[in-house]
Structure formats: C-alpha cells, structure tokens
Enzyme design. Structure first.
Site, PDB file in Angstrom:
ATOM      1  CG  ASP A 128       1.819   0.473  -0.801  1.00  0.00           C
ATOM      2  OD1 ASP A 128       1.594  -0.090  -1.885  1.00  0.00           O
ATOM      3  OD2 ASP A 128       1.247   1.518  -0.447  1.00  0.00           O
ATOM      4  CD1 TRP A 163      -1.220  -0.895  -4.984  1.00  0.00           C
ATOM      5  CD2 TRP A 163       0.566  -1.128  -6.322  1.00  0.00           C
ATOM      6  NE1 TRP A 163      -0.175  -0.225  -4.425  1.00  0.00           N
ATOM      7  CE2 TRP A 163       0.928  -0.333  -5.225  1.00  0.00           C
ATOM      8  CE3 TRP A 163       1.521  -1.403  -7.302  1.00  0.00           C
ATOM      9  CZ2 TRP A 163       2.208   0.175  -5.054  1.00  0.00           C
ATOM     10  CZ3 TRP A 163       2.799  -0.893  -7.147  1.00  0.00           C
ATOM     11  CH2 TRP A 163       3.135  -0.122  -6.041  1.00  0.00           C
ATOM     12  N   GLY A 164      -2.553  -5.849  -7.194  1.00  0.00           N
ATOM     13  CA  GLY A 164      -2.950  -6.852  -8.192  1.00  0.00           C
ATOM     14  C   GLY A 164      -1.862  -7.154  -9.212  1.00  0.00           C
ATOM     15  CG  ASP A 185      -3.969   3.505  -4.836  1.00  0.00           C
ATOM     16  OD1 ASP A 185      -3.677   2.297  -4.722  1.00  0.00           O
ATOM     17  OD2 ASP A 185      -3.284   4.424  -4.350  1.00  0.00           O
TER      18      ASP A 185
HETATM   19  C1  GLA Z   1      -0.362   3.139  -2.433  1.00  0.00           C
HETATM   20  C2  GLA Z   1      -1.489   2.291  -1.862  1.00  0.00           C
HETATM   21  C3  GLA Z   1      -2.503   3.182  -1.172  1.00  0.00           C
HETATM   22  C4  GLA Z   1      -1.835   3.999  -0.082  1.00  0.00           C
HETATM   23  C5  GLA Z   1      -0.660   4.790  -0.651  1.00  0.00           C
HETATM   24  C6  GLA Z   1       0.168   5.446   0.423  1.00  0.00           C
HETATM   25  O1  GLA Z   1      -0.801   3.946  -3.482  1.00  0.00           O
HETATM   26  O2  GLA Z   1      -2.092   1.515  -2.866  1.00  0.00           O
HETATM   27  O3  GLA Z   1      -3.564   2.406  -0.634  1.00  0.00           O
HETATM   28  O4  GLA Z   1      -1.386   3.134   0.943  1.00  0.00           O
HETATM   29  O5  GLA Z   1       0.203   3.952  -1.416  1.00  0.00           O
HETATM   30  O6  GLA Z   1       1.237   6.186  -0.092  1.00  0.00           O
END
Ligand code: GLA
Length: 383
Positions: A128, A163-164, A185
C-alpha cells in the site's frame, strides 16, 4: 530457468472488503477449506490474501510480528495450511512508515520484511501507499520493495497499491511489480463500479502480461455485508445483475479477479457469476490484450461495447448498458475491422448461455436491461 510470475491477471480472495480489521487464522483457514470444497480453486482462484491489520502495532526486534490474538500460531502456520490445500498465500504491507490502518509499514525495512515474508511462505504481497514520508519518492519505494522481493529466495507476486496516483501506469512495469492498483478503493454500489471502470477506459494499454492493471478487489456477492461501513456504503449493495456486469467489466478489462465477499456464505448466484468459465477465459487470455471501447452515434448514451482480441483469432465482445432503462445496443462490425465486403461474418458464442447463438453479418443489435451486459466470444467465419 524459473517461470516468470503472473503471466495473466492473478485470481484469488482478499480479506479487506468484507472483514477489514476483523481477521484471524480461523477465517483464513475456513476460507481456504471452502475454496477447495466449493470449486473456486478449480475455477482458477488460487491466492488467499490477508490484507491490513494482521500485525502487532509495533515491530519486535525490528521485525514485523503477527498479532497473537488474531494469529495465535503465527503466520507461517496459516501459510502452511493454505499451501496444504493446494492454494497460495498472500499478505499485506505498506511503502510508508505505517499501513493505512496504522500498523507498522515497511519503509526502510524493505529487505528484512521481504526476508520475513519469504520465511513464512508468502507467495503474494499487496503493498500500500499510506504514510509515505513526504521526502520519499514513491516510485523509488516500489522499486526498492520489488528488488527486495525479487531477491528474497522465494517467488512472491508484487501487488503495488498506490491507487492510481503519481501516474503509476507510466512507470510501474519498470519497477518489476506484477500488478498495480490503478483506482481508489471500491465500494459496494454500482456507481462505484461504473466510476472505476470508466476511469480505466483508455488506460488499458498500460496493462499487459506480467504487469496487470488492478481495478481493486471485487464486491461481487457482498450485498452490503461488510464490517467496514464505508465499503458496504448502502445497505443491500448491488443487485445480482450489477454484480454480473461488474465481473464482466473486470474480466474483459484484464483486472486481477480477487474475490471480496465472504465466500463461505455466498449464494448460488454469486458462485455462478464468479465461476463463469467463459468469462474467466476472456480475463485469463494469454495475450492480455487491452480492450477498446466502441460507442456508436446511433446508440443511447451509457451504452457501449468493449472489444478484446484473443489468442488464436477470436474476439471477446462485451456489451454494457450503464443506463437506468432498457436500451438497444447495436454494433457495426465495420467498426471492429470487419467490412461486409470481406465476405465474412461473426459466429457469436454467448458466454452466459454457454452456446453459439448464430452467425451475424454487418451488425448485431441486442436489447440490454438496465445495468446489465452481454458477453460474446466471436469467431470470424467465411459466409
Ligand atoms: C487502502 C487500500 C485498500 C486496503 C486498505 C487497508 O485503502 O487501497 O485496498 O488495503 O488500505 O487499510
């Protein structure tokens, strides 16, 4: 020579969408049991991935250690169990100092964490992007963990999750990662599914074998059931028709297929959507060609087709109705490279009926219910 990892999009399950912080060894093991018993493994799903919240809040002697109330016998024991079922095991960490939920991240611990994961038998790492120190260069942090994993003595799929942001699609393949989250997300509602899908149209060409565009875990079958109220969003989630369309989009757009619902409780309809072998075959096509989008001037807004060349000469054709009423979609074959003068037509195999429905020339027009889709495998035939 070792075979390279992830020639096609990985398939499996991830704990986050339904359970978030509410995870433990029992959940992972019973999910693994169910994967085998239900036939999900046979359908191609192989990774069982623990997301955030598995570790203690602090490192011990510099190492990540599992929370012993959640994983009383450690992570290796769970990984061994998952492996004993013929499945692969995945875990989660973060490029920053902390994970998104506030547990220790791997920043400046990359090589020792990769070693720890390898010693536990990890096959997949989701990585992440929270709590990245401002001074650190994100691209460099993904390069670092990629290098650590590629040299830890074990095959570990590297699933980058930023996340892009930072135009990740432009540089991620160079880091050595096998997949990259290209979206924020997901939430369990059709608006979210639509938004994520639209955000990736036009960026599909950045995805390909060994480095796949991850549009986030599936919400198929959740029906609003999640310990995480932000993901559950609206009580009830999506309809089965919307889940079918979500799965079709992620499949034809070459996203990894990571199930997010509690598979132990899934309905027959959810199982049917998730194990549709004709749709999965389109996702797992060895060439991983990007689909292109066709919107025709004479079709209503919110109606479009995605067309993806498949290995061997066939074409996958998905037709989608994002509108709120029944709509007709017509596809002119000229637009996908088949003029009538070629003397050829398309023999259409329906991926939901699992049969050939006929040979069409020049065009094909069908009615699609609101939020529904159709998916075909088209074969070019001489008339
Ligand atoms: C981010 C990621 C999610 C998940 C959460 C966990 O938001 O994009 O997919 O892994 O963290 O805290």
């Amino acid at each position: 020579m070792k075979t390279p990892l992830a020639p096609t999009p990985p398939m499996g399950w991830n704990s986050w969408n339904t359970f978030s912080w509410n995870i433990n060894a029992e959940l992972i093991k019973t999910t693994a049991d169910f994967f085998v018993e239900s036939g999900l493994l046979d359908a191609g799903y192989e990774y069982i991935v623990i997301d955030d919240c598995w570790s203690k809040k602090e490192r011990v002697n510099g190492r990540l250690v599992p929370d012993e109330t959640k994983f009383p016998n450690g992570i290796k024991e769970v990984a061994d169990y998952v492996h004993s079922k013929g499945l692969k095991f995945g875990i989660y960490s973060c490029a920053g100092t902390h994970t998104c939920a506030g547990y220790p991240g791997s920043f400046e611990h990359e090589f020792e964490d990769a070693e720890t994961f390898a010693s536990w038998g990890v096959d997949y790492l989701k990585y992440d992007y929270c709590y990245k120190p401002k001074s650190a260069d994100g691209e460099n942090l993904y390069k670092r963990m990629a290098m650590a994993l590629r040299n830890c003595g074990r095959d570990i799929v590297f699933s980058a999750c930023n996340w892009g942001s930072d135009n990740v699609h432009e540089w991620i393949r160079e880091t050595g990662a096998q997949l990259f989250r290209s979206t924020g997300d997901i939430q369990d509602n059709f608006e979210s599914v639509k938004r994520l899908a639209f955000s990736q149209l036009g960026k599909q060409c950045y995805s390909g074998p060994y480095c796949h565009n991850d549009m986030d875990m599936l919400v198929v079958g959740m029906h609003g059931n999640s310990d995480n109220s932000w993901i559950a969003d609206v009580v009830g989630g999506c309809t089965d028709t919307e889940y079918k369309t979500h799965f079709a989009l992620w499949s034809i757009m070459n996203s990894p297929l990571m199930i997010g619902c509690d598979v132990r409780k899934m309905s027959d309809e959810t199982f049917k959507i998730l194990t549709n072998k004709d749709v999965i075959a389109i996702n797992q096509d060895i060439e991983c060609r990007a689909p292109y989008c066709i919107r025709q001037w004479n079709n209503p807004e919110n109606v479009f087709a995605l067309v993806k060349p498949l290995h061997g000469g066939d074409y996958a054709i998905g037709m989608f109705n994002f509108g709120d009423k029944r709509n007709e979609m017509s596809l002119q074959f000229f637009d996908i490279g088949l003029p009538a003068a070629s003397g050829r037509g398309l023999e259409m195999y329906d991926c939901y009926e699992h049969k050939t429905i006929g040979t069409f020339t020049e065009r094909m027009a069908i009615n699609i219910e609101p939020h529904d889709c159709a998916m075909f495998r088209a074969k070019v035939v001489k008339l």
